[in-house]
Enzyme design. Sequence first.
Site, PDB file in Angstrom:
ATOM      1  N   CYS A   1     105.752 -12.926  92.896  1.00  0.00           N
ATOM      2  CA  CYS A   1     106.595 -13.571  91.877  1.00  0.00           C
ATOM      3  C   CYS A   1     107.871 -14.122  92.499  1.00  0.00           C
ATOM      4  CB  CYS A   1     106.951 -12.574  90.772  1.00  0.00           C
ATOM      5  SG  CYS A   1     105.517 -11.959  89.882  1.00  0.00           S
TER       6      CYS A   1
HETATM    7  C1  BEZ Z   1     103.646  -9.716  92.881  1.00  0.00           C
HETATM    8  O1  BEZ Z   1     104.291 -10.580  92.332  1.00  0.00           O
HETATM    9  O2  BEZ Z   1     103.674  -9.555  94.093  1.00  0.00           O
HETATM   10  C2  BEZ Z   1     102.751  -8.810  92.087  1.00  0.00           C
HETATM   11  C3  BEZ Z   1     103.072  -8.523  90.777  1.00  0.00           C
HETATM   12  C4  BEZ Z   1     102.259  -7.662  90.082  1.00  0.00           C
HETATM   13  C5  BEZ Z   1     101.136  -7.120  90.672  1.00  0.00           C
HETATM   14  C6  BEZ Z   1     100.806  -7.447  91.975  1.00  0.00           C
HETATM   15  C7  BEZ Z   1     101.627  -8.302  92.696  1.00  0.00           C
END
Ligand code: BEZ
Length: 211
Positions: free
Chosen positions: A45
């Site tokens: 994210c």
């Molecule tokens: C991420 O943004 O890295 C992420 C968010 C939720 C679950 C897995 C990865």
Amino acid sequence: MAIRLGDTAPDFEQNSTAGIINFHDWIGDGWAVLFSHPKNFTPVCTTELGTVARIKGEFDKRNTKVLGLSVDPLEAHENWIADIEETQGVSMNFPLLADSDRKVADLYGMIHPNASDTMTVRSVFIIGPDKKVKLMLTYPASTGRDFNEIVRTLDSLQLTAEYKVATPANWNDGDDCIVLPSVSNEDAASLFPKGVTEIKPYLRTTPQPNR
Ligand code: BEZ
């Protein structure tokens, strides 16, 4: 009920890093991209939001506003933005909805309980000036999106809203387009003065009309 293409995008009022957003009013006369990310302070994210900030000029050129969302509170957004700016080398230049009551996530079906009960999936909704849903994409948490693809789809959506064309596989702005099958050869000749190539009666191409 699930949102489908052509539906009016559900309107809402929700708090954001830019204050309260009344969605339809905020969209105004242009286009909008509403996208969810699963959770603050997560690596994928962080890169996604940095990427959108970096290419925001591409959305501006297309008269398109961008709006991020996660089901985290405003204070968490404000703290995370400092990390995004530090690690991604950008300044955050678009709002993030603080949807901790899941009002918007529920309206748009962004929580897929068999994937996660608590986090939104990576949803993208492109909404036109008529407030109708023009495109939807859904990615899992583990796969960061290609935001150049979202810009590319905007080019196609905005072109096909104006001209009686469709865009073929892997089309990019400037490439030849497909004449809609509903257009007769006679009408095609006048609608597309740059010329029409008939490969099959149902497969006719023309140079991009607005180039
Ligand atoms: C991420 O943004 O890295 C992420 C968010 C939720 C679950 C897995 C990865």
